[in-house]
Design an enzyme around this catalytic site. Structure first.
Site, PDB file in Angstrom:
ATOM      1  N   SER A  40     -21.460  11.633  -7.026  1.00  0.00           N
ATOM      2  CA  SER A  40     -21.248  10.155  -6.625  1.00  0.00           C
ATOM      3  C   SER A  40     -20.787   9.235  -7.650  1.00  0.00           C
ATOM      4  O   SER A  40     -19.686   9.783  -8.163  1.00  0.00           O
ATOM      5  CB  SER A  40     -22.685   9.552  -6.035  1.00  0.00           C
ATOM      6  OG  SER A  40     -22.307   8.592  -5.112  1.00  0.00           O
TER       7      SER A  40
ATOM      8  N   ASP B  55     -22.096  13.030   0.203  1.00  0.00           N
ATOM      9  CA  ASP B  55     -22.562  12.775  -0.880  1.00  0.00           C
ATOM     10  C   ASP B  55     -22.784  13.867  -1.700  1.00  0.00           C
ATOM     11  O   ASP B  55     -24.158  14.551  -1.214  1.00  0.00           O
ATOM     12  CB  ASP B  55     -23.610  11.792  -0.702  1.00  0.00           C
ATOM     13  CG  ASP B  55     -23.969  10.953  -2.161  1.00  0.00           C
ATOM     14  OD1 ASP B  55     -23.886  11.503  -3.138  1.00  0.00           O
ATOM     15  OD2 ASP B  55     -24.046   9.794  -2.112  1.00  0.00           O
TER      16      ASP B  55
END
EC number: 3.1.1.-
Length: 295
Positions: free
Chosen positions: A89, A205
């Site tokens: 991320s 993610d």
């Protein structure tokens, strides 16, 4: 802004006298501590052998902390264009920005513009669009070549079951950007969808399966923008901030940006924490040798 952030990645490296002073301070501090000395030796040896790497955690809009960490590590001579960097991320963004050759000033100013936009217009369902503009405006045309096999991006493949993957080969600049956007794709929040169609299948993610990714074959020092004391001790964090803020407050700022002075405070805290780690870890013992070999 220029007065606050005069330094850039690669702009300054501590001179040898400073490094020698820091080294002496560290040696004095760890006398009579054989276990710590052994760990220090391991870290310094990894740097000498070009086997030292850094992994950056997910962190959302607390990203400025990582700018400070990377800037300080490079100033000390610990970080270079050869250093493998991994991230999930927000952590993947700092890895790509650094290896793309961007300056700390450039990245910071772009980050503050992004944060401004998000404060005014919100993040839920639109952060993906804002971040995409950020990356397309910022990354150079050859970013994928610069980052290849040096930037390791964690993503999560959704099907047939959630499975973490590390991406380090990028076919094009657009493929690199898609990797980064996928690593940042918090389901439903990032762009109003569960995930992204990345390389022909659903992904999202990377932090959901690999909060702080490691790099095989390297001694990976783990970095997070959250206080290490609030995380699982098994994660073995090397660099993290002190417990200045409540964890719920930090999580809130990860999704909705704090005010600019607070973000700049995170950047400065990253510098301080990286310096503290360098002094304590023994890594500075290897820096002069490294510089002599590359000069």
């Amino acid at each position: 802004m220029n007065a606050i952030l005069p330094r850039t990645f690669g702009a300054q490296v501590c001179n040898r006298a400073q490094l020698h002073c820091l080294r002496r301070i560290r040696v004095q501090a760890i006398s009579n501590a054989p276990a710590e000395e052994l760990q220090c030796s391991i870290v310094a040896d990894a740097l000498r052998k070009n086997k030292l790497a850094f992994g950056f955690s997910a962190g959302g809009l607390l990203f400025p902390y990582y700018i400070g960490v990377v800037e300080q590590l490079e100033d000390l001579g610990v970080l270079s264009e050869r250093t493998p960097l991994a991230g999930s991320s927000a952590g993947s963004l700092i890895a790509a920005c650094y290896h793309s050759g961007l300056t700390a000033k450039t990245v910071t100013e772009a980050c503050l513009v992004l944060a401004d936009d998000c404060r005014v217009n919100g993040t839920r369902g639109r952060l993906g669009e804002v971040l995409s503009t950020f990356l397309h405006d910022l990354l150079p045309e050859d970013a994928h070549e610069r980052c290849r096999n040096k930037t390791f991006v964690a993503v999560t493949k959704a099907w047939p079951r959630p499975q973490g993957q590390i991406i380090s080969e990028f076919e094009s600049r657009e493929d690199l950007i898609e990797s980064l956007l996928t690593s940042c794709h918090i389901p439903w929040w990032f762009a109003g969808s569960l995930g992204r169609n990345f390389r022909g299948s659903l992904h999202y993610d990377g932090g959901l399966t690999s909060f702080i990714p490691s790099i095989q074959g390297c001694l990976t020092q783990k970095v997070t923008c959250f206080p290490a004391g609030r995380l699982n001790k098994a994660v073995n964090i090397a660099i993290s901030p002190p417990e200045q803020f409540d964890l719920n407050q930090l999580l809130g700022w990860a999704f909705r940006p704090a005010e600019e002075p607070i973000l700049l405070g995170f950047l400065e805290q990253g510098r301080k924490d990286a310096l503290a780690w360098a002094e304590e870890s023994g890594v500075l013992e290897a820096v002069p040798v490294q510089q002599n070999q590359t000069s």
